[in-house]
Design a protein around this motif. Structure first.
Motif, short mmCIF file in Angstrom:
data_model
loop_
_atom_site.label_atom_id
_atom_site.label_comp_id
_atom_site.label_asym_id
_atom_site.label_seq_id
_atom_site.Cartn_x
_atom_site.Cartn_y
_atom_site.Cartn_z
N ASP A 154 -4.84 3.73 6.85
CA ASP A 154 -4.40 4.39 5.60
C ASP A 154 -4.63 3.68 4.33
O ASP A 154 -5.06 2.40 4.19
N TYR A 199 -3.92 5.01 -8.17
CA TYR A 199 -3.05 5.29 -7.24
C TYR A 199 -2.69 4.35 -5.95
O TYR A 199 -3.41 3.50 -5.85
N TYR A 200 -1.33 4.15 -5.88
CA TYR A 200 -0.72 3.26 -5.04
C TYR A 200 -0.09 4.00 -4.00
O TYR A 200 0.78 4.68 -4.11
N ALA A 201 -0.21 3.32 -2.71
CA ALA A 201 0.80 3.69 -1.48
C ALA A 201 2.31 3.14 -2.02
O ALA A 201 2.29 2.06 -2.25
N GLY A 202 3.20 3.80 -1.67
CA GLY A 202 4.53 3.39 -1.90
C GLY A 202 5.12 2.10 -1.25
O GLY A 202 5.54 1.32 -2.16
N SER A 203 4.50 1.73 -0.37
CA SER A 203 4.84 0.46 0.34
C SER A 203 3.96 -0.68 -0.38
O SER A 203 4.53 -1.78 -0.30
N LYS A 237 3.41 -0.66 -3.97
CA LYS A 237 3.48 -0.51 -5.33
C LYS A 237 4.23 -1.49 -6.02
O LYS A 237 5.21 -1.84 -5.34
N ASP A 238 3.93 -1.93 -7.05
CA ASP A 238 4.33 -3.08 -7.87
C ASP A 238 4.22 -4.31 -7.07
O ASP A 238 4.52 -5.54 -7.97
N ASP A 282 2.04 -6.34 5.60
CA ASP A 282 0.78 -5.99 5.19
C ASP A 282 -0.35 -6.69 5.94
O ASP A 282 -1.54 -6.42 5.67
N SER A 292 -7.22 10.13 -2.60
CA SER A 292 -6.47 9.21 -1.80
C SER A 292 -6.62 9.37 -0.23
O SER A 292 -6.02 8.61 0.57
#
Length: 127
Positions: free
Chosen positions: A45, A58-62, A64-65, A89, A109
């Motif tokens: 993924d 772009y970042y995967a939601g898991s 992000k930040d 992770d 993505s």
């Protein structure tokens, strides 16, 4: 283009790692770049992606930040700064390059958008 990922390792939860992916063979700035990951028994993924110009990401939601993707076109390298690492992770992390990035405004993505892959680097996060 050939890709060589490095920087993986074993870290405790809450720690940080910085992955690097060095590219060679063709003009690096032509390519959109991304990091993917694959845990045992799971699909590969996308984690993060960046336009050839470096101005959109772009970042995967898991992640992000917590994670930051960046690139240095002068050094033919893309980075993934990972902070606040969690046991979930844990995976093999792959860098990838897309030769069709300039055809699209959006950040690519999907796995099928990427033509070239590095060998992967293991990231293990202990709890």
């Amino acid at each position: 283009v050939q890709l060589q990922a490095s920087g993986g390792g074993l870290v405790q939860a809450g720690g940080s790692l910085r992955l690097s992916c060095a590219a060679s063979g063709r003009t690096f700035s032509y390519y959109g770049m991304a990091w993917f990951r694959q845990a045992p028994g799971k699909e590969r993924d996308v984690v993060a992606a960046i336009k050839w110009s470096g101005d959109r990401t772009y970042y995967a939601g898991s992640v992000k930040d917590r994670f930051t993707i960046s690139r240095d076109n002068a050094k033919n390298t893309v980075f993934l700064q990972m902070n606040g690492l969690l046991p979930e992770d844990t995976a093999v992390y792959y860098c990838a390059a897309s030769g069709k990035d300039r055809l699209y405004y959006r950040v690519l993505s999907a796995r099928d958008d990427y033509d070239y892959w590095g060998q992967g680097t293991q990231v293990t996060v202990s709890s």
